[in-house]
Design an enzyme around this catalytic site. Structure first.
Site, PDB file in Angstrom:
ATOM      1  N   HIS A   8      -3.798   6.864   1.539  1.00 54.52           N
ATOM      2  CA  HIS A   8      -4.066   5.531   0.990  1.00 54.52           C
ATOM      3  C   HIS A   8      -5.426   5.094   1.507  1.00 54.52           C
ATOM      4  CE1 HIS A   8      -4.178   1.344   0.300  1.00 54.52           C
ATOM      5  NE2 HIS A   8      -3.953   1.026   1.564  1.00 54.52           N
ATOM      6  N   CYS A  68       0.816  -1.219   0.000  1.00 52.85           N
ATOM      7  CA  CYS A  68       0.000   0.000   0.000  1.00 52.85           C
ATOM      8  C   CYS A  68       0.848   1.266   0.000  1.00 52.85           C
ATOM      9  CB  CYS A  68      -0.933  -0.011   1.208  1.00 52.85           C
ATOM     10  SG  CYS A  68      -2.022  -1.445   1.183  1.00 52.85           S
ATOM     11  N   ASN A  91     -10.126  -1.070  -1.051  1.00 49.34           N
ATOM     12  CA  ASN A  91      -8.688  -0.816  -0.895  1.00 49.34           C
ATOM     13  C   ASN A  91      -7.964  -1.426  -2.107  1.00 49.34           C
ATOM     14  OD1 ASN A  91      -5.960  -1.081  -0.252  1.00 49.34           O
ATOM     15  ND2 ASN A  91      -6.334  -1.535   1.910  1.00 49.34           N
TER      16      ASN A  91
HETATM   17  C1  LIG Z   1     -10.672  -5.857   8.971  1.00 47.30           C
HETATM   18  C2  LIG Z   1     -11.439  -4.993   9.943  1.00 47.30           C
HETATM   19  C3  LIG Z   1     -12.474  -4.158   9.183  1.00 47.30           C
HETATM   20  C4  LIG Z   1     -12.153  -5.900  10.912  1.00 47.30           C
HETATM   21  O1  LIG Z   1     -12.867  -5.113  11.840  1.00 47.30           O
HETATM   22  P1  LIG Z   1     -12.797  -5.430  13.385  1.00 47.30           P
HETATM   23  O2  LIG Z   1     -13.728  -4.506  14.052  1.00 47.30           O
HETATM   24  O3  LIG Z   1     -11.355  -5.430  13.785  1.00 47.30           O
HETATM   25  O4  LIG Z   1     -13.429  -6.832  13.412  1.00 47.30           O
HETATM   26  P2  LIG Z   1     -12.826  -8.200  13.964  1.00 47.30           P
HETATM   27  O5  LIG Z   1     -11.777  -8.723  13.043  1.00 47.30           O
HETATM   28  O6  LIG Z   1     -12.474  -7.996  15.410  1.00 47.30           O
HETATM   29  O7  LIG Z   1     -14.081  -9.073  13.821  1.00 47.30           O
HETATM   30  C5  LIG Z   1     -15.296  -8.831  14.568  1.00 47.30           C
HETATM   31  C6  LIG Z   1     -16.269  -9.920  14.221  1.00 47.30           C
HETATM   32  O8  LIG Z   1     -16.744  -9.734  12.872  1.00 47.30           O
HETATM   33  C7  LIG Z   1     -16.536 -10.922  12.120  1.00 47.30           C
HETATM   34  N1  LIG Z   1     -16.248 -10.578  10.730  1.00 47.30           N
HETATM   35  C8  LIG Z   1     -15.037 -10.426  10.120  1.00 47.30           C
HETATM   36  N2  LIG Z   1     -15.205 -10.099   8.844  1.00 47.30           N
HETATM   37  C9  LIG Z   1     -16.531 -10.023   8.640  1.00 47.30           C
HETATM   38  C10 LIG Z   1     -17.334  -9.713   7.515  1.00 47.30           C
HETATM   39  N3  LIG Z   1     -16.809  -9.392   6.331  1.00 47.30           N
HETATM   40  N4  LIG Z   1     -18.681  -9.709   7.648  1.00 47.30           N
HETATM   41  C11 LIG Z   1     -19.251  -9.991   8.825  1.00 47.30           C
HETATM   42  N5  LIG Z   1     -18.543 -10.311   9.931  1.00 47.30           N
HETATM   43  C12 LIG Z   1     -17.210 -10.309   9.840  1.00 47.30           C
HETATM   44  C13 LIG Z   1     -15.391 -11.623  12.801  1.00 47.30           C
HETATM   45  O9  LIG Z   1     -15.433 -13.004  12.509  1.00 47.30           O
HETATM   46  C14 LIG Z   1     -15.662 -11.320  14.252  1.00 47.30           C
HETATM   47  O10 LIG Z   1     -16.637 -12.183  14.730  1.00 47.30           O
HETATM   48  P3  LIG Z   1     -16.560 -12.752  16.237  1.00 47.30           P
HETATM   49  O11 LIG Z   1     -16.664 -11.540  17.098  1.00 47.30           O
HETATM   50  O12 LIG Z   1     -17.725 -13.669  16.287  1.00 47.30           O
HETATM   51  O13 LIG Z   1     -15.235 -13.429  16.341  1.00 47.30           O
HETATM   52  C15 LIG Z   1     -10.517  -4.054  10.737  1.00 47.30           C
HETATM   53  O14 LIG Z   1      -9.695  -4.803  11.581  1.00 47.30           O
HETATM   54  C16 LIG Z   1      -9.668  -3.221   9.858  1.00 47.30           C
HETATM   55  O15 LIG Z   1     -10.168  -2.384   9.141  1.00 47.30           O
HETATM   56  N6  LIG Z   1      -8.339  -3.391   9.936  1.00 47.30           N
HETATM   57  C17 LIG Z   1      -7.438  -2.679   9.095  1.00 47.30           C
HETATM   58  C18 LIG Z   1      -7.477  -3.306   7.759  1.00 47.30           C
HETATM   59  C19 LIG Z   1      -6.718  -2.542   6.765  1.00 47.30           C
HETATM   60  O16 LIG Z   1      -6.731  -1.341   6.727  1.00 47.30           O
HETATM   61  N7  LIG Z   1      -6.037  -3.280   5.898  1.00 47.30           N
HETATM   62  C20 LIG Z   1      -5.323  -2.758   4.836  1.00 47.30           C
HETATM   63  C21 LIG Z   1      -4.093  -2.119   5.302  1.00 47.30           C
HETATM   64  S1  LIG Z   1      -3.321  -1.380   4.020  1.00 47.30           S
END
Ligand SMILES: CC(C)(COP(=O)(O)OP(=O)(O)OC[C@H]1O[C@@H](n2cnc3c(N)ncnc32)[C@H](O)[C@@H]1OP(=O)(O)O)[C@@H](O)C(=O)NCCC(=O)NCCS
Length: 333
Positions: free
Chosen positions: A260, A115, A290
């Protein structure tokens, strides 16, 4: 003093729109979860029958050349940022060179900094221009992520985030600034927090090339979303401040921040910390997800086309991603 200036911008995204509602038909997810956690409403995914990383990059390049009133043969050097090249090797730079009909008289360089790749590429182009080696450098960020996503409930934490597309800029030598400075960082301790393992070279032949690949999970994106999020918000702020300090500028001086497009919540966090208005931060993650190295040049190209970038404006670019790597650039337009 010799500087580099962006004199043309272009982008291209695949035609196929993938909505959150569509994703909820192929995995256990829903529009409300995706919008609340990421801000994404839809993304573009390629049609493998017609789109390649190189041909999307060529379309973005042609738009940038037209806006710069240049032709293909004016390009002196290609710097191509992608982590999803068409081939394991060679890189996409030479494939783009071929698409553009350019012969062996110019060089093409590939950058694999995820990224942060586009800002790394701008930094490299800027150094080549400043030293006088090249006059017109094509800098591209292009990605096809969709073919490496696990499009099932198992892969839903990444499948809903990533999209495909390409963006390009032409940097040209000038005696007026231009790119004021670029700031690059990396920390490999976190390499496996966001990565694709295969096809890696450091495993035995039997593991690397099994006769029948039954388990393809090592070819898919793996992400520890929580860790990525926590590091991203800190590093984004640090590297923007570093750029401002290096130029004795203040956050109030930024006319437009083009971060980004990792996650709308990350952009909103930075916006709040920097006390910037909505008009001072450009986001299009809602429409494209993204797109890794392509996200900043696509956003820049759209912001410019929408009249949001004017002469003499101070533009700040900032990125964070796999590696971890992070980077910023300040540009006087
Ligand atoms: C990926 C992201 C959106 C996940 O959000 P989060 O609030 O951290 O969510 P979690 O991973 O803790 O998951 C919460 C719950 O949602 C669930 N879940 C994950 N993806 C899901 C989806 N697409 N749809 C529905 N539920 C989902 C998980 O399984 C988890 O369930 P549980 O509580 O029963 O275990 C977040 O971590 C994020 O944005 N991270 C940065 C990612 C990023 O910017 N990446 C690129 C970098 S360049």
């Amino acid at each position: 003093m010799r500087y580099s200036r962006i004199i043309g911008l272009g982008h291209h995204v695949p035609d196929k729109v993938i909505t959150n509602d569509y994703l909820s038909t192929v995995m256990d997810t829903n529009d409300a979860w995706i919008v609340e956690r990421t801000g994404i409403h839809e993304r573009r995914w390629v049609d493998p029958a017609q789109d390649t990383v190189a041909n999307m990059a060529a379309k973005a390049t042609r738009m940038a050349l037209e806006r710069a009133r240049l032709k293909e043969t004016d390009i002196d050097f290609i710097v191509f940022a992608t982590i999803t090249p068409d081939y394991f090797f060679p890189g996409s730079g030479v494939l783009l060179q071929r698409e553009l009909g350019l012969d062996g008289s110019i060089a093409a360089l590939d950058i694999r900094n995820a990224c942060s790749g586009f800002i790394y590429a701008v930094s490299i182009a800027d150094q080549f221009i400043k030293t006088g080696m090249y006059k017109n450098v094509l800098v591209v960020g292009a990605e096809i992520q969709s073919t490496a996503l696990d499009i099932s409930t198992r892969g839903r934490n990444t499948a809903v985030i990533f999209g495909d597309g390409a963006g390009a800029v032409i940097l040209q030598a000038s005696d007026k600034p231009g790119v004021l400075s670029t700031h690059l960082h990396s920390d490999g301790r976190f390499a496996e927090e966001l990565y694709i393992k295969d096809p890696g070279s450091s495993r035995p032949h039997s593991e690397r090339q099994p006769d029948q690949i039954l388990d393809t999970t090592t070819y898919k994106v793996v992400m520890n979303g929580n860790q990525v999020f926590k590091h991203a918000v800190v590093r984004f702020m640090e590297v923007i401040q570093e750029a401002l300090d290096a130029n004795k500028l203040r956050k109030e001086d930024i006319n437009l921040l083009v971060p980004h497009q990792a996650n709308l919540r990350i952009s909103q966090y930075i916006q709040e910390k920097l006390a910037l208005s909505d008009a001072q931060v450009y986001n299009n993650i809602m429409r494209y997800g993204n797109t890794t190295a392509a996200s900043i040049p696509i956003a820049l190209s759209e912001a410019w086309a929408e009249g949001k970038i004017k002469e003499n404006d101070l533009i700040c670019l900032a990125a964070f991603g796999s590696g971890f790597t992070w980077a910023s650039a300040l540009i006087r337009w």
